[in-house]
Design an enzyme around this catalytic site. Structure first.
Site, PDB file in Angstrom:
ATOM      1  N   THR A 266     -95.852 -19.215   8.507  1.00  0.00           N
ATOM      2  CA  THR A 266     -95.402 -20.602   8.645  1.00  0.00           C
ATOM      3  C   THR A 266     -94.714 -21.136   7.399  1.00  0.00           C
ATOM      4  O   THR A 266     -93.741 -21.894   7.488  1.00  0.00           O
ATOM      5  CB  THR A 266     -96.632 -21.489   8.970  1.00  0.00           C
ATOM      6  OG1 THR A 266     -97.192 -21.013  10.186  1.00  0.00           O
ATOM      7  CG2 THR A 266     -96.254 -22.936   9.134  1.00  0.00           C
TER       8      THR A 266
ATOM      9  N   THR B 144    -123.523  -9.940   8.834  1.00  0.00           N
ATOM     10  CA  THR B 144    -124.033 -11.025   9.677  1.00  0.00           C
ATOM     11  C   THR B 144    -122.899 -11.789  10.371  1.00  0.00           C
ATOM     12  O   THR B 144    -121.802 -11.921   9.823  1.00  0.00           O
ATOM     13  CB  THR B 144    -124.896 -12.015   8.876  1.00  0.00           C
ATOM     14  OG1 THR B 144    -125.225 -13.128   9.722  1.00  0.00           O
ATOM     15  CG2 THR B 144    -124.206 -12.528   7.624  1.00  0.00           C
TER      16      THR B 144
ATOM     17  N   THR C 156    -101.161 -17.357   7.514  1.00  0.00           N
ATOM     18  CA  THR C 156    -102.584 -17.596   7.233  1.00  0.00           C
ATOM     19  C   THR C 156    -103.517 -16.795   8.148  1.00  0.00           C
ATOM     20  O   THR C 156    -104.649 -16.516   7.770  1.00  0.00           O
ATOM     21  CB  THR C 156    -102.928 -19.094   7.396  1.00  0.00           C
ATOM     22  OG1 THR C 156    -102.571 -19.504   8.722  1.00  0.00           O
ATOM     23  CG2 THR C 156    -102.209 -19.942   6.371  1.00  0.00           C
TER      24      THR C 156
HETATM   25  N1  ASP Z   1     -99.115 -17.311  12.896  1.00  0.00           N
HETATM   26  C1  ASP Z   1     -98.822 -17.654  11.524  1.00  0.00           C
HETATM   27  C2  ASP Z   1     -99.109 -16.416  10.687  1.00  0.00           C
HETATM   28  O1  ASP Z   1    -100.234 -16.122  10.394  1.00  0.00           O
HETATM   29  C3  ASP Z   1     -99.635 -18.801  11.104  1.00  0.00           C
HETATM   30  C4  ASP Z   1     -99.481 -19.208   9.663  1.00  0.00           C
HETATM   31  O2  ASP Z   1     -98.663 -18.743   8.907  1.00  0.00           O
HETATM   32  O3  ASP Z   1    -100.260 -20.061   9.266  1.00  0.00           O
HETATM   33  O4  ASP Z   1     -98.176 -15.715  10.352  1.00  0.00           O
END
Ligand code: ASP
Length: 342
Positions: A13, A276, A89
């Site tokens: 993103t 866990t 992310t």
């Molecule tokens: N789908 C995206 C990724 O992980 C989401 C992001 O960048 O936050 O590439």
């Protein structure tokens, strides 16, 4: 030679902006990052960028992507003081964990960051994340880099990468490190946790390991899991290790059918690593009979490992060592600060 930081843009993103005509999000040419984030021009050191081609949504990442990143860092290691990896992310914690094993004896920072909102959007969190990550990557103490390990920087917090989990799919504070304190917090000043950071300093030469064995899987237990599920999994050809996500402090059913299958798998040479399902806390297989039974069956404690660190550590160890006993021995030691014994 002056200080220099290398930004490696892989996708996600952070590197997107709105197409003025269609309104959809499209990746922008990262060479023009200084046009998107003009604040970068204020840093008094060189900032170079490398962009992956093609850019990757992090849900598409595979281990060969980690190998590519490791080789890129190795190739540029002597020319830069620190590395900032811009990454989606979704799987950032997996990448951070994998890199922490594949890059041994780091003496320079490798900081992963990204954002929840694209950098080309007014309310983006990407600008702050990027600027602070660069500042941290360039920070020195007594003429050596302040950070000498793989970290995730997100929403004011610097975490040890292999301790992080993506915790929130919506909020700006998307990452947590439940079992290990932050390595830095960015407020008016950036406050570093020098005590923990300095424990990872190394004077050995960088060692890279690029062979990963993906004959591994994660099995999350739930009340009602069927014996056929275990039979199916343990019959997988070539399977070498299973991360078993257990309840609470590392507990599982004491049912005879269950323990029998676990024992058979261990006897076949399959490594079973107990972590866990709780986002915080650790495995202690001596506390309840439901844990003792697993230990007796030959299941290995994952202590307070995250699932992300557990699975990538197994890939790395199985790729590096031929003997299963050696792999088991290394599972019982923290090798990149990924778990705490106490
Ligand atoms: N789908 C995206 C990724 O992980 C989401 C992001 O960048 O936050 O590439």
């Amino acid at each position: 030679m002056g200080k220099a930081i290398l930004i490696i843009y892989t996708g996600g993103t952070i590197g997107m902006k709105q197409d003025p005509e269609t309104g959809t999000l499209v990746p922008f040419n990262f060479r023009q990052i200084k046009d998107e984030v003009p604040e970068l021009k204020k840093f008094k050191f060189r900032i170079d960028t490398i962009s992956f081609n093609p850019l990757i949504d992090s849900s598409d990442i595979q281990p060969d992507f980690w190998v590519k990143l490791v080789l890129l860092i190795k190739e540029n290691y002597d020319d830069y003081d620190g590395f900032v990896i811009l990454h989606g992310t979704d799987t950032m914690s997996y990448t951070a964990s994998a890199l922490s094993f594949m890059l041994q004896n780091l003496s320079k920072p490798v900081i992963l960051t990204g954002s929840q909102l694209p950098i080309g959007i007014l309310r983006t969190d990407g600008r702050e994340n990027l600027i602070s990550a660069i500042e941290i990557a360039a920070e020195n103490k007594n003429d050596t880099p302040m950070v000498q390990e793989v970290c995730v920087f997100f929403q004011n917090m610097l975490f040890r990468g292999n301790r992080t989990i993506k915790y929130n799919a919506e909020n700006f504070n998307a990452f947590r490190s439940e079992n290990f304190p932050p390595l830095a917090e960015a407020g008016i000043t950036i406050r570093y946790n020098f005590t923990e950071l300095s424990k990872r300093y190394s004077s050995d030469r960088l060692g890279i390991y690029t062979k990963l064995d993906t004959n591994v899987l994660v099995l999350k237990l739930f009340p009602g899991i069927q014996s056929q599920v275990l039979d199916g999994i343990f019959a997988i050809d070539g399977l070498k290790a299973v991360v078993l996500e257990t309840f609470g402090t590392g507990n599982a059913s004491t049912g005879e059918w269950f323990i029998k299958r676990i024992k058979e798998a261990v006897n076949k040479g399959i490594i079973i690593l107990n972590v866990t399902q709780c986002p915080a806390g650790r495995v202690e297989m001596d506390l309840y009979d439901t844990g003792v039974q697993l230990k007796k069956a030959g299941v290995i404690s994952g202590y307070d490992l995250t699932v992300e660190a557990a699975i990538t550590k197994l890939m790395y160890l199985l790729g590096r060592y031929n003997s299963i006993n050696e792999v088991k021995k290394m599972l019982d030691k923290p090798i990149s600060g990924e778990f705490s014994l106490e």
